[in-house]
Design a protein around this motif. Structure first.
Motif, mmCIF file in Angstrom:
data_model
loop_
_atom_site.group_PDB
_atom_site.id
_atom_site.type_symbol
_atom_site.label_atom_id
_atom_site.label_comp_id
_atom_site.label_asym_id
_atom_site.label_seq_id
_atom_site.Cartn_x
_atom_site.Cartn_y
_atom_site.Cartn_z
ATOM 1 N N ALA A 63 0.845 -1.204 0.000
ATOM 2 C CA ALA A 63 0.000 0.000 0.000
ATOM 3 C C ALA A 63 0.882 1.256 0.000
ATOM 4 O O ALA A 63 0.617 2.211 -0.754
ATOM 5 N N LEU A 64 1.936 1.239 0.804
ATOM 6 C CA LEU A 64 2.851 2.393 0.849
ATOM 7 C C LEU A 64 3.508 2.622 -0.516
ATOM 8 O O LEU A 64 3.617 3.765 -0.986
ATOM 9 N N ALA A 65 3.914 1.520 -1.161
ATOM 10 C CA ALA A 65 4.584 1.631 -2.461
ATOM 11 C C ALA A 65 3.616 2.173 -3.514
ATOM 12 O O ALA A 65 3.981 3.043 -4.315
ATOM 13 N N VAL A 66 2.368 1.691 -3.496
ATOM 14 C CA VAL A 66 1.364 2.175 -4.462
ATOM 15 C C VAL A 66 1.124 3.667 -4.255
ATOM 16 O O VAL A 66 1.088 4.451 -5.205
ATOM 17 N N LEU A 67 0.991 4.056 -2.975
ATOM 18 C CA LEU A 67 0.793 5.481 -2.656
ATOM 19 C C LEU A 67 1.974 6.321 -3.162
ATOM 20 O O LEU A 67 1.788 7.384 -3.763
ATOM 21 N N ALA A 68 3.177 5.831 -2.906
ATOM 22 C CA ALA A 68 4.377 6.581 -3.282
ATOM 23 C C ALA A 68 4.478 6.752 -4.795
ATOM 24 O O ALA A 68 4.875 7.810 -5.291
ATOM 25 N N VAL A 69 4.074 5.723 -5.535
ATOM 26 C CA VAL A 69 4.151 5.801 -6.995
ATOM 27 C C VAL A 69 2.982 6.621 -7.557
ATOM 28 O O VAL A 69 3.136 7.361 -8.522
ATOM 29 N N GLY A 70 1.823 6.514 -6.911
ATOM 30 C CA GLY A 70 0.616 7.148 -7.457
ATOM 31 C C GLY A 70 0.466 8.624 -7.126
ATOM 32 O O GLY A 70 -0.200 9.367 -7.855
ATOM 33 N N VAL A 71 1.092 9.076 -6.033
ATOM 34 C CA VAL A 71 0.799 10.440 -5.560
ATOM 35 C C VAL A 71 1.320 11.521 -6.514
ATOM 36 O O VAL A 71 0.686 12.577 -6.655
ATOM 37 N N GLY A 72 2.435 11.256 -7.192
ATOM 38 C CA GLY A 72 3.006 12.263 -8.101
ATOM 39 C C GLY A 72 2.031 12.589 -9.235
ATOM 40 O O GLY A 72 1.601 13.749 -9.379
ATOM 41 N N PRO A 73 1.642 11.580 -10.041
ATOM 42 C CA PRO A 73 0.679 11.850 -11.119
ATOM 43 C C PRO A 73 -0.642 12.412 -10.586
ATOM 44 O O PRO A 73 -1.220 13.323 -11.179
#
Ligand SMILES: NC(=O)c1ccc[n+]([C@@H]2O[C@H](COP(=O)([O-])OP(=O)(O)OC[C@H]3O[C@@H](n4cnc5c(N)ncnc54)[C@H](OP(=O)(O)O)[C@@H]3O)[C@@H](O)[C@H]2O)c1
Length: 247
Positions: free
Chosen positions: A16-26
């Motif tokens: 979940a942390l990794a998805v958040l980290a990748v998704g938050v920029g876009p």
């Protein structure tokens, strides 16, 4: 880097942390992140100062709760990791109370979302710090230096922003320091602060939190640059978003 034990709970948490980290920029770049404050605020909400004090105080409580079991007998590394996170959020509370000159409101949902993210981040780093990196090394020393440079540079540029509002609560073109080269140097120094914390902690969670912050602040700085270019016809053409001369 220190990896967690890969239990099912940890696999879900870190995924979940990794998805958040990748998704938050876009999500932030395309205006989908729902972070409504400052230049991108909602029309209504709660006063920005109240919002900021809440969202920076909550992680201090989370940090204290996470560290309560080992703090009385903590070693030097544990004290430094704990102290860095505590200092960062305390500084932000004090700046929110006594330095920033807010012109408006922040969204209530934004306040709750950011408070939750910061509290989770502080809790995770505090909790992982129960199992600290075994000894100091050159990277640990670099972490201390980056942390100090980060909070110092961040504060200095916050002060330059606050000084813009001597006579009115309008927005002005920032001057001085690295503002001559980028619109969000305070974000750059915030990233250095968290890079310092990651180098002090060494836990995977701290690196994922850093990744999230780099992605979020880079995307927000790009939106901020566009905001300045649209608002001021005489905006200097050479200014970048976050990294002088580069981005
Ligand atoms: N770790 C993270 O993920 C994260 C994310 C965001 C922020 N932060 C931290 O919070 C700090 C502040 O972030 P922020 O996004 O709130 O920064 P910001 O939008 O630049 O605002 C900071 C303060 O300066 C004022 N201001 C901004 N631009 C101005 C201008 N052109 N003229 C006059 N006043 C201006 C703002 O007033 P208004 O409120 O009226 O706009 C606010 O009081 C960051 O530097 C960082 O340390 C961390």
């Amino acid at each position: 880097m220190i990896f967690p034990e890969w239990t099912t709970t940890n696999q879900i948490l870190y995924a979940a942390l990794a998805v958040l980290a990748v998704g938050v920029g876009p999500a932030e770049y395309y205006g989908q992140s729902m972070m409504f404050y400052s230049k991108f605020r909602s029309v209504s909400g709660i006063p920005s100062r109240v919002s900021m004090v809440i969202l920076y105080s909550a992680p201090i409580v989370a940090l204290l709760v996470s560290a309560r079991s080992y703090l009385p007998n903590a070693n030097l590394i544990q004290w430094i990791v704990f102290g860095s996170v505590f200092t960062h959020f305390s500084k932000r509370v004090l700046e929110s109370l006594f330095l920033h000159k807010y012109s408006s409101h922040a969204g209530l949902l934004t306040t709750l979302l950011v408070a939750s993210f910061y509290s989770t981040a502080a809790y995770l780093i505090g909790w992982m710090n129960g199992n600290p990196f075994p000894s100091t090394d050159g990277w640990f020393a670099l972490g201390i230096v980056l942390f100090i440079v980060g909070i110092g540079g961040n504060f200095y540029h916050h002060k330059l922003l606050a000084d813009l509002r001597k006579d009115s609560f309008d927005y002005f073109i920032p001057r001085g320091g690295l503002f001559e080269f980028a619109v969000c140097p305070h974000y750059l120094f915030e990233i250095l602060t968290w890079l310092g914390i990651a180098l002090l902690s060494r836990h995977l969670a701290a690196w994922l939190i850093l990744l999230f912050i780099v992605a979020y602040l880079t995307a927000r700085s790009l939106r901020t640059l566009k905001w300045y270019q649209d608002k001021f016809s005489d905006f200097p053409k050479n200014r970048k978003a976050i990294l002088p001369l580069v981005l």
